[in-house]
Design a protein around this motif. Structure first.
Motif, PDB file in Angstrom:
ATOM      1  N   HIS A 108      59.137  16.632  51.540  1.00 41.22           N
ATOM      2  CA  HIS A 108      58.801  17.542  50.449  1.00 41.22           C
ATOM      3  C   HIS A 108      58.820  16.755  49.138  1.00 41.22           C
ATOM      4  O   HIS A 108      59.878  16.381  48.643  1.00 41.22           O
ATOM      5  N   VAL A 109      57.647  16.498  48.563  1.00 42.01           N
ATOM      6  CA  VAL A 109      57.506  15.682  47.367  1.00 42.01           C
ATOM      7  C   VAL A 109      57.439  16.576  46.132  1.00 42.01           C
ATOM      8  O   VAL A 109      56.596  17.480  46.048  1.00 42.01           O
ATOM      9  N   LEU A 110      58.323  16.313  45.179  1.00 42.46           N
ATOM     10  CA  LEU A 110      58.284  17.043  43.925  1.00 42.46           C
ATOM     11  C   LEU A 110      57.408  16.343  42.893  1.00 42.46           C
ATOM     12  O   LEU A 110      56.582  16.953  42.238  1.00 42.46           O
ATOM     13  N   GLY A 111      57.582  15.045  42.752  1.00 42.08           N
ATOM     14  CA  GLY A 111      56.910  14.350  41.665  1.00 42.08           C
ATOM     15  C   GLY A 111      57.509  14.778  40.344  1.00 42.08           C
ATOM     16  O   GLY A 111      58.669  15.198  40.260  1.00 42.08           O
ATOM     17  N   SER A 141      53.815  17.351  42.313  1.00 39.93           N
ATOM     18  CA  SER A 141      53.590  16.875  43.688  1.00 39.93           C
ATOM     19  C   SER A 141      52.955  15.485  43.741  1.00 39.93           C
ATOM     20  O   SER A 141      52.047  15.235  44.525  1.00 39.93           O
ATOM     21  N   GLY A 142      53.431  14.594  42.894  1.00 34.28           N
ATOM     22  CA  GLY A 142      52.953  13.218  42.901  1.00 34.28           C
ATOM     23  C   GLY A 142      51.815  12.930  41.952  1.00 34.28           C
ATOM     24  O   GLY A 142      51.474  11.764  41.732  1.00 34.28           O
ATOM     25  N   ARG A 143      51.200  13.951  41.353  1.00 36.19           N
ATOM     26  CA  ARG A 143      50.104  13.719  40.402  1.00 36.19           C
ATOM     27  C   ARG A 143      50.652  13.177  39.086  1.00 36.19           C
ATOM     28  O   ARG A 143      51.677  13.634  38.584  1.00 36.19           O
ATOM     29  N   SER A 144      49.939  12.212  38.502  1.00 38.45           N
ATOM     30  CA  SER A 144      50.318  11.631  37.215  1.00 38.45           C
ATOM     31  C   SER A 144      49.472  12.221  36.093  1.00 38.45           C
ATOM     32  O   SER A 144      48.342  12.676  36.309  1.00 38.45           O
ATOM     33  N   TRP A 145      50.031  12.185  34.875  1.00 32.28           N
ATOM     34  CA  TRP A 145      49.302  12.615  33.683  1.00 32.28           C
ATOM     35  C   TRP A 145      48.275  11.536  33.351  1.00 32.28           C
ATOM     36  O   TRP A 145      48.630  10.392  33.072  1.00 32.28           O
ATOM     37  N   THR A 146      47.016  11.879  33.384  1.00 32.16           N
ATOM     38  CA  THR A 146      45.946  10.937  33.066  1.00 32.16           C
ATOM     39  C   THR A 146      45.038  11.544  32.013  1.00 32.16           C
ATOM     40  O   THR A 146      45.023  12.760  31.815  1.00 32.16           O
ATOM     41  N   ASN A 147      44.294  10.707  31.339  1.00 36.75           N
ATOM     42  CA  ASN A 147      43.365  11.167  30.313  1.00 36.75           C
ATOM     43  C   ASN A 147      41.987  10.604  30.628  1.00 36.75           C
ATOM     44  O   ASN A 147      41.780   9.405  30.558  1.00 36.75           O
ATOM     45  N   PRO A 148      41.021  11.440  31.034  1.00 36.73           N
ATOM     46  CA  PRO A 148      41.132  12.904  31.129  1.00 36.73           C
ATOM     47  C   PRO A 148      41.866  13.345  32.397  1.00 36.73           C
ATOM     48  O   PRO A 148      42.108  12.535  33.295  1.00 36.73           O
ATOM     49  N   PHE A 149      42.221  14.634  32.434  1.00 34.52           N
ATOM     50  CA  PHE A 149      42.848  15.184  33.630  1.00 34.52           C
ATOM     51  C   PHE A 149      41.866  15.209  34.794  1.00 34.52           C
ATOM     52  O   PHE A 149      40.656  15.303  34.592  1.00 34.52           O
ATOM     53  N   PRO A 150      42.382  15.149  36.019  1.00 31.43           N
ATOM     54  CA  PRO A 150      41.499  15.349  37.177  1.00 31.43           C
ATOM     55  C   PRO A 150      40.864  16.741  37.138  1.00 31.43           C
ATOM     56  O   PRO A 150      41.400  17.662  36.522  1.00 31.43           O
ATOM     57  N   ILE A 198      45.705  20.336  42.677  1.00 32.75           N
ATOM     58  CA  ILE A 198      46.670  19.605  43.507  1.00 32.75           C
ATOM     59  C   ILE A 198      46.714  20.249  44.886  1.00 32.75           C
ATOM     60  O   ILE A 198      46.899  21.464  45.010  1.00 32.75           O
ATOM     61  N   SER A 199      46.563  19.451  45.926  1.00 27.84           N
ATOM     62  CA  SER A 199      46.439  19.994  47.281  1.00 27.84           C
ATOM     63  C   SER A 199      47.771  20.399  47.889  1.00 27.84           C
ATOM     64  O   SER A 199      47.802  21.171  48.852  1.00 27.84           O
ATOM     65  N   GLN A 200      48.877  19.903  47.346  1.00 25.84           N
ATOM     66  CA  GLN A 200      50.196  20.205  47.876  1.00 25.84           C
ATOM     67  C   GLN A 200      50.856  21.339  47.085  1.00 25.84           C
ATOM     68  O   GLN A 200      50.435  21.647  45.958  1.00 25.84           O
ATOM     69  N   PRO A 201      51.898  21.976  47.640  1.00 30.11           N
ATOM     70  CA  PRO A 201      52.610  23.023  46.892  1.00 30.11           C
ATOM     71  C   PRO A 201      53.147  22.488  45.568  1.00 30.11           C
ATOM     72  O   PRO A 201      53.605  21.339  45.485  1.00 30.11           O
ATOM     73  N   THR A 202      53.103  23.313  44.542  1.00 31.59           N
ATOM     74  CA  THR A 202      53.554  22.925  43.210  1.00 31.59           C
ATOM     75  C   THR A 202      54.715  23.777  42.689  1.00 31.59           C
ATOM     76  O   THR A 202      55.244  23.504  41.616  1.00 31.59           O
ATOM     77  N   SER A 232      57.984  27.356  49.359  1.00 34.36           N
ATOM     78  CA  SER A 232      57.147  26.646  48.393  1.00 34.36           C
ATOM     79  C   SER A 232      55.747  27.235  48.444  1.00 34.36           C
ATOM     80  O   SER A 232      55.316  27.752  49.477  1.00 34.36           O
ATOM     81  N   TRP A 233      55.056  27.173  47.331  1.00 34.07           N
ATOM     82  CA  TRP A 233      53.693  27.692  47.246  1.00 34.07           C
ATOM     83  C   TRP A 233      52.985  27.007  46.078  1.00 34.07           C
ATOM     84  O   TRP A 233      53.559  26.179  45.390  1.00 34.07           O
ATOM     85  N   GLY A 234      51.738  27.359  45.864  1.00 31.37           N
ATOM     86  CA  GLY A 234      50.987  26.822  44.737  1.00 31.37           C
ATOM     87  C   GLY A 234      50.039  25.694  45.081  1.00 31.37           C
ATOM     88  O   GLY A 234      49.522  25.032  44.173  1.00 31.37           O
TER      89      GLY A 234
END
Length: 318
Positions: free
Chosen positions: A33-36, A55-64, A68-72, A86-88
């Motif tokens: 279970h990854v929180l990030g 869930s492992g996603r980083s803040w980037t500019n611009p945003f994706p 996010i495919s995993q629960p948030t 978990s959900w989201g």
């Protein structure tokens, strides 16, 4: 803006012995279970702890553009730290703020979608504000909204946040009422209104992050106080305890010495420091970019970390 400028400056040597201590091995996180980055945290009356994470996603500019495919959203039992649910997944682009209201509903902000969501604890969407993926500065749009504070009648404030540098007030059903704030350093002006909360007196407490201060307003946005100083640091998140005390998390001000950065702070209703605990670092009880803070019904304090990618629990020493 009405009110007087009240600035709180307190020496850092006053409170040498923290009154709170970290609870080790909390939460009980499954290995897969990854929180990030943990952006938001809140606790309901049943002592369930809700964490809004990337869930492992980083803040980037611009945003994706893709969600996010995993629960948030991860839900933990406050006492044991057990993961309850978990959900989201496939719903959010860049999770940010999480608030639990008096009815147990969750309010989530997504700075990537430029939207605010009201959800049940199980994730059913009850209300959506803003247009998905479309920033704006009118009454129906946000530009990277950061957090929500909800009154008992269901009406709510949104800190709209990274670009619009304002606070907006809405009715319980999402109709715009009024707003205040502009970019600047003066009373009622902001440089990134980040966290927002209501205290037991009905005042609106705003983390004016890049101005390194808390601003206190009345319910109509009238300026009352400014609290700042080395114990405040750079406030990212704020929450009110049952006793009326305020808890803030300092994300780490570069204007302070390394040893004075990145701590949690307990204030009384007049802005005086009651306790500071934690420091910058990656050990238990330390913080790497503390991003949000929440208080449980039993008085436990929870801190969500950004760079640290975890949530920690603290209790008052006996």
């Amino acid at each position: 803006m009405r009110g007087s400028l009240a600035i709180l400056l307190i020496a850092t040597s006053v409170f040498a012995q923290p009154q709170h201590e970290v609870v080790l091995d909390w939460p009980q996180l499954p290995e897969d279970h990854v929180l990030g980055l943990c952006a938001g945290v809140g606790v309901d009356a049943q002592n369930r702890v809700f964490v809004f994470h990337r869930s492992g996603r980083s803040w980037t500019n611009p945003f994706p553009k893709e969600t996010i495919s995993q629960p948030t959203v991860s839900v933990f039992e406050g006492g044991s730290g057990e993961l309850l649910s978990s959900w989201g997944a496939n719903r959010f682009i860049m999770p940010h703020g999480l608030t639990v209201d008096h009815e147990g509903n969750l309010w989530l902000t997504d700075v990537g979608l430029h939207q605010v969501f009201k959800c049940t604890p199980e994730g059913k969407v009850l209300l959506t504000l803003g247009e998905a993926g479309v920033p704006g500065n009118d009454h129906t749009h946000f530009n990277l909204p950061t957090d929500v504070a909800v009154l008992r009648d269901g009406s709510f404030f949104v800190s709209d946040g990274y670009k619009n540098t304002r606070v907006m007030k809405f009715t319980a059903d999402g109709k715009f009422e009024f707003a205040w704030g502009a970019k600047g350093k003066g009373p009622g002006e902001f440089n990134l209104p980040h966290g927002i909360a209501l205290d037991t007196q009905g005042r609106v407490i705003v983390c004016d992050r890049e101005n390194e201060r808390l601003q206190v307003f009345d319910a109509r946005g009238g300026f009352l106080h400014e609290w700042k100083g080395p114990h405040i640091g750079k406030p990212y998140g704020v929450e009110t305890g049952a006793n009326g005390h305020l808890f803030i998390i300092d994300g780490g001000s570069p204007s302070l010495k390394l040893s004075e950065r990145g701590k949690a702070v307990e204030l009384d209703a007049t802005g005086h420091v009651i306790d500071t605990f934690g420091s910058q670092g990656d050990a238990p009880g330390q913080f790497q970019l503390g991003h949000d803070i929440a208080i449980g019904p039993d008085g436990a304090v929870y801190v969500a970390e950004g760079t640290g990618k975890r949530v920690q629990k603290f209790v008052r020493k006996k």
